[in-house]
Motif scaffolding. Structure first.
Motif, PDB file in Angstrom:
ATOM      1  N   CYS A 140      35.983  35.836  47.775  1.00 35.84           N
ATOM      2  CA  CYS A 140      35.111  36.476  46.368  1.00 35.84           C
ATOM      3  C   CYS A 140      34.490  35.588  46.024  1.00 35.84           C
ATOM      4  CB  CYS A 140      36.319  36.656  45.407  1.00 35.84           C
ATOM      5  SG  CYS A 140      37.702  37.945  45.545  1.00 35.84           S
ATOM      6  N   VAL A 141      34.409  34.043  45.326  1.00 38.43           N
ATOM      7  CA  VAL A 141      33.402  33.714  45.454  1.00 38.43           C
ATOM      8  C   VAL A 141      32.031  33.520  45.751  1.00 38.43           C
ATOM      9  CG1 VAL A 141      32.178  30.972  44.013  1.00 38.43           C
ATOM     10  CG2 VAL A 141      34.615  32.065  43.670  1.00 38.43           C
ATOM     11  N   LEU A 142      32.403  33.274  47.592  1.00 33.69           N
ATOM     12  CA  LEU A 142      31.542  33.623  48.563  1.00 33.69           C
ATOM     13  C   LEU A 142      30.792  34.836  48.583  1.00 33.69           C
ATOM     14  CD1 LEU A 142      32.932  31.671  51.249  1.00 33.69           C
ATOM     15  CD2 LEU A 142      31.153  30.832  49.839  1.00 33.69           C
ATOM     16  N   ALA A 143      32.267  35.665  48.945  1.00 34.11           N
ATOM     17  CA  ALA A 143      31.348  36.462  48.677  1.00 34.11           C
ATOM     18  C   ALA A 143      30.115  37.273  47.389  1.00 34.11           C
ATOM     19  CB  ALA A 143      32.223  37.768  48.810  1.00 34.11           C
ATOM     20  N   ALA A 144      30.236  37.122  46.626  1.00 37.89           N
ATOM     21  CA  ALA A 144      29.691  37.235  45.103  1.00 37.89           C
ATOM     22  C   ALA A 144      27.902  36.601  45.085  1.00 37.89           C
ATOM     23  CB  ALA A 144      30.499  36.677  44.259  1.00 37.89           C
ATOM     24  N   ALA A 145      28.003  35.510  46.352  1.00 33.71           N
ATOM     25  CA  ALA A 145      27.030  34.788  46.150  1.00 33.71           C
ATOM     26  C   ALA A 145      25.942  34.593  45.022  1.00 33.71           C
ATOM     27  CB  ALA A 145      25.794  35.954  46.694  1.00 33.71           C
ATOM     28  N   GLY A 146      26.749  34.171  44.022  1.00 37.12           N
ATOM     29  CA  GLY A 146      26.023  33.293  42.790  1.00 37.12           C
ATOM     30  C   GLY A 146      26.530  34.517  42.055  1.00 37.12           C
ATOM     31  N   HIS A 147      26.824  35.281  41.699  1.00 38.37           N
ATOM     32  CA  HIS A 147      27.400  36.100  40.490  1.00 38.37           C
ATOM     33  C   HIS A 147      28.632  36.011  40.709  1.00 38.37           C
ATOM     34  CE1 HIS A 147      24.570  38.733  42.703  1.00 38.37           C
ATOM     35  NE2 HIS A 147      24.156  39.629  41.766  1.00 38.37           N
ATOM     36  N   PRO A 148      28.612  35.935  38.866  1.00 39.99           N
ATOM     37  CA  PRO A 148      30.048  35.315  38.732  1.00 39.99           C
ATOM     38  C   PRO A 148      30.636  36.795  38.655  1.00 39.99           C
ATOM     39  CG  PRO A 148      28.259  35.872  36.897  1.00 39.99           C
ATOM     40  CD  PRO A 148      27.458  36.635  38.013  1.00 39.99           C
ATOM     41  N   VAL A 149      32.438  35.710  38.675  1.00 46.23           N
ATOM     42  CA  VAL A 149      33.163  36.587  39.587  1.00 46.23           C
ATOM     43  C   VAL A 149      34.935  35.929  38.255  1.00 46.23           C
ATOM     44  CG1 VAL A 149      35.705  36.985  40.933  1.00 46.23           C
ATOM     45  CG2 VAL A 149      33.131  36.488  41.691  1.00 46.23           C
ATOM     46  N   VAL A 150      35.200  37.613  38.055  1.00 41.74           N
ATOM     47  CA  VAL A 150      36.034  37.424  36.844  1.00 41.74           C
ATOM     48  C   VAL A 150      37.785  37.848  37.275  1.00 41.74           C
ATOM     49  CG1 VAL A 150      34.550  37.608  35.080  1.00 41.74           C
ATOM     50  CG2 VAL A 150      36.010  39.167  34.983  1.00 41.74           C
ATOM     51  N   ASP A 151      38.841  37.526  36.239  1.00 36.88           N
ATOM     52  CA  ASP A 151      40.070  37.876  36.946  1.00 36.88           C
ATOM     53  C   ASP A 151      41.043  38.807  36.771  1.00 36.88           C
ATOM     54  OD1 ASP A 151      42.496  37.133  37.642  1.00 36.88           O
ATOM     55  OD2 ASP A 151      43.088  36.210  36.692  1.00 36.88           O
ATOM     56  N   PHE A 152      41.028  39.979  36.831  1.00 35.77           N
ATOM     57  CA  PHE A 152      41.945  40.510  36.126  1.00 35.77           C
ATOM     58  C   PHE A 152      43.308  41.232  36.395  1.00 35.77           C
ATOM     59  CE2 PHE A 152      38.192  43.315  34.035  1.00 35.77           C
ATOM     60  CZ  PHE A 152      37.465  41.914  33.194  1.00 35.77           C
ATOM     61  N   SER A 153      43.630  40.107  36.907  1.00 35.31           N
ATOM     62  CA  SER A 153      45.215  40.258  37.594  1.00 35.31           C
ATOM     63  C   SER A 153      45.806  40.521  37.266  1.00 35.31           C
ATOM     64  CB  SER A 153      45.124  39.098  38.703  1.00 35.31           C
ATOM     65  OG  SER A 153      45.411  38.246  38.738  1.00 35.31           O
ATOM     66  N   LEU A 154      46.127  39.664  36.550  1.00 42.42           N
ATOM     67  CA  LEU A 154      47.526  39.541  35.980  1.00 42.42           C
ATOM     68  C   LEU A 154      48.515  40.906  35.601  1.00 42.42           C
ATOM     69  CD1 LEU A 154      49.321  37.993  33.594  1.00 42.42           C
ATOM     70  CD2 LEU A 154      48.754  38.902  31.528  1.00 42.42           C
ATOM     71  N   ARG A 155      48.187  42.415  35.553  1.00 43.91           N
ATOM     72  CA  ARG A 155      48.613  43.106  35.153  1.00 43.91           C
ATOM     73  C   ARG A 155      49.539  43.853  36.661  1.00 43.91           C
ATOM     74  NH1 ARG A 155      45.987  47.523  32.166  1.00 43.91           N
ATOM     75  NH2 ARG A 155      45.439  46.421  31.040  1.00 43.91           N
ATOM     76  N   ARG A 156      49.036  43.112  37.632  1.00 43.08           N
ATOM     77  CA  ARG A 156      49.693  43.422  38.869  1.00 43.08           C
ATOM     78  C   ARG A 156      49.872  42.673  40.029  1.00 43.08           C
ATOM     79  NH1 ARG A 156      45.843  48.461  39.952  1.00 43.08           N
ATOM     80  NH2 ARG A 156      46.921  49.685  38.636  1.00 43.08           N
ATOM     81  N   THR A 157      50.123  41.278  39.038  1.00 38.96           N
ATOM     82  CA  THR A 157      50.680  40.330  40.067  1.00 38.96           C
ATOM     83  C   THR A 157      52.325  40.335  39.658  1.00 38.96           C
ATOM     84  OG1 THR A 157      50.934  38.194  38.196  1.00 38.96           O
ATOM     85  CG2 THR A 157      48.582  38.576  40.172  1.00 38.96           C
ATOM     86  N   HIS A 158      52.504  39.251  40.670  1.00 42.98           N
ATOM     87  CA  HIS A 158      53.991  39.528  41.486  1.00 42.98           C
ATOM     88  C   HIS A 158      55.176  39.057  40.008  1.00 42.98           C
ATOM     89  CE1 HIS A 158      53.248  41.070  45.308  1.00 42.98           C
ATOM     90  NE2 HIS A 158      53.437  42.137  44.328  1.00 42.98           N
ATOM     91  N   GLY A 159      54.769  38.975  39.203  1.00 38.28           N
ATOM     92  CA  GLY A 159      55.360  38.174  37.888  1.00 38.28           C
ATOM     93  C   GLY A 159      54.427  36.887  36.929  1.00 38.28           C
ATOM     94  N   PRO A 160      54.342  37.192  35.502  1.00 40.66           N
ATOM     95  CA  PRO A 160      54.305  36.298  34.588  1.00 40.66           C
ATOM     96  C   PRO A 160      53.103  35.654  35.254  1.00 40.66           C
ATOM     97  CG  PRO A 160      55.659  37.395  33.580  1.00 40.66           C
ATOM     98  CD  PRO A 160      55.804  37.596  35.088  1.00 40.66           C
ATOM     99  N   GLN A 161      54.091  34.656  35.634  1.00 41.88           N
ATOM    100  CA  GLN A 161      54.076  32.860  36.771  1.00 41.88           C
ATOM    101  C   GLN A 161      53.242  33.040  37.616  1.00 41.88           C
ATOM    102  OE1 GLN A 161      56.270  30.867  38.996  1.00 41.88           O
ATOM    103  NE2 GLN A 161      56.352  28.604  37.835  1.00 41.88           N
ATOM    104  N   ALA A 162      52.974  34.218  38.275  1.00 43.10           N
ATOM    105  CA  ALA A 162      52.125  34.200  39.506  1.00 43.10           C
ATOM    106  C   ALA A 162      50.235  35.131  39.029  1.00 43.10           C
ATOM    107  CB  ALA A 162      52.494  35.972  40.762  1.00 43.10           C
TER     108      ALA A 162
END
Length: 452
Positions: A140-162
């Motif tokens: 994702c960082v490579l694809a963004a080509a210098g644009h900032p990337v942020v993580d919004f994954s928590l609500r859909r990951t396989h558990g809080p630890q993940a």
């Protein structure tokens, strides 16, 4: 329940048998990935830090023995040989953040055989899950080509630890922030978030919602503009931001629809309102493929928020990984099963810019200007140095990614980098194979009968 019992049952049954047979000599196990997923040109080593924490604290206590006995339906006294067992071995590993490839050991464990066997499951779980997610996030960082990337994954990951792991791994490969408050606090990483559609829906209209949000938060704000009609939402957001003189640092977020077209129209509306410094954040089912398409198209998007598909590594959610015995009591060993042949002996990876990695035997000196990739990170069951910070791993990642061949970095149809084996490793493999085949043939030869 302790982490000691977070293991597959056969690890327990094997370890118990080893102890009863007094098979306590040093054993080396190598953890590696056989083949990269078809959509990957490289992997990013990750998961080592929690593994070292686990090993440093590893000790089989009375309650663990009781649990083992319970699941085996055996008296506790039968499992007592395991009581008090702790990890006293050595770990040599690739530090987190390095790019790694098929058949390269991500780590090697050398310890008394029962100890090295019992920790297999936990090590595979952490290293493989975190490596696969880190590799997805890196793309994702490579694809963004210098644009900032942020993580919004928590609500859909396989558990809080993940979810925590995903936030940390995003930081490790260059993300700009995470929505995960616990992770941001623990890691010293930037927290990032906006508002949900439910917030907008709770007010009579978008303008009331935006003004209320701005009253509560005096700093830069980000308005979600696509709850009803996106263009209308952008106009309302522009009016509120202009009235409140809230331009610099503020943003609007697009979370659905044709993001390219909507971003272009939104940019035009914001610019016409004199809000050229208001950024556009895009989210909604994005991963490296969607980000790459938008970047290629020149969409005027400033920040990309990725979530579900990255947190679960949707297109390549697992690795064909293994934790295999390669040496026992000084004797190199290997597996000959079809399609799962392993290479014997303790190993080292030699890396030299502009050349393929060389998988070599541990005692081999590196070629000129090459460096070792496997480092001793634990000895005698204790770390050899302080915990490694994600920021250090981030620097390693940046250096390795810059050195990767362009075809390996491609988002679509990447070409995996292939490591080669040293001549000494090839020769040892041939000798061990020949010895095993000879012993198998001897065992299979019937003893000639003699008649009087």
């Amino acid at each position: 329940m302790s982490d000691v019992t977070t293991t597959d049952l056969y690890e327990v049954t094997m370890a118990l048998s080893y102890l009863r047979e007094d098979m306590r000599a040093p054993a080396t196990f190598s953890l590696f990935v056989r083949d990269l997923p078809p959509s990957r040109g490289f992997l990013v080593a990750a998961g080592l830090e929690p593994v070292l924490d686990f090993l440093a604290d590893y000790r089989v206590e009375g309650e663990d023995v009781e649990e083992f006995a319970d699941v085996l339906h055996r008296p506790v006294r039968d499992l007592e040989p395991l009581l008090g067992l702790s990890f006293e071995g050595e770990v040599r590993a690739v530090p987190e953040g390095h790019a790694v490839f098929a058949y390269e050991p991500l780590l090697e464990v050398t310890a008394p055989l029962p100890q090295a066997q019992l920790v297999e499951t936990y090590l595979l779980n952490h290293v493989c899950h975190q490596t696969v997610v880190a590799s997805k996030a890196a793309r994702c960082v490579l694809a963004a080509a210098g644009h900032p990337v942020v993580d919004f994954s928590l609500r859909r990951t396989h558990g809080p630890q993940a979810g925590f792991q995903t936030a940390r791994l995003g930081a490790l490969v260059g993300f700009a922030g995470t929505s995960n408050v616990a992770a941001a606090t623990a890691l010293g990483f930037a927290a990032s978030g906006t508002m949900a559609h439910s917030y907008i829906e709770a007010f009579p209209g978008e303008e009331e919602a935006f003004r209320a949000f701005a009253r509560c938060h005096p700093g830069p704000v980000t308005f979600l503009v696509d709850t009803y009609d996106t263009e209308a939402g952008v106009r309302v957001a522009a009016r509120v931001l202009s009235d409140l003189r809230r331009g610099p640092g503020c943003a609007i977020r697009l979370d659905s629809g044709h993001l390219d077209a909507l971003a272009r129209r939104s940019r035009a509306l914001l610019d016409a309102a004199g809000l050229a410094d208001v950024r556009i954040v895009a989210s909604g089912g994005l991963d490296e493929y969607g980000v790459a398409r938008l970047v290629r198209a020149g969409a005027p998007i400033d920040v990309y928020a990725v979530g579900t598909r990255v947190g679960v590594a949707a297109d390549a959610p697992y690795l064909d990984s293994a934790y295999k015995l390669v040496e026992y009591d000084g004797r190199p060993v290997m597996k000959l099963s079809s399609a799962k042949v392993t290479a014997p002996g303790r190993k080292q990876i030699h890396r030299r810019t502009g050349h393929p990695d060389v998988i070599a035997l541990a005692g081999e000196g590196p070629p000129q200007s090459a460096r070792h990739l496997l480092h001793t990170v634990m000895r005698g069951g204790r770390r050899t140095g302080p915990p490694d910070h994600w920021q250090h791993a981030r620097e390693r990642f940046r250096e390795d990614i810059a050195d990767l061949p362009a075809p390996a970095r491609r988002i679509e149809d990447p070409v995996p980098v292939r490591a080669i084996r040293s001549q000494a490793l090839e020769e040892l493999t041939a000798r061990v194979r020949a010895d095993i085949e000879h012993r198998m043939q001897s065992a299979a030869t019937p003893i000639a009968s003699h008649s009087s």
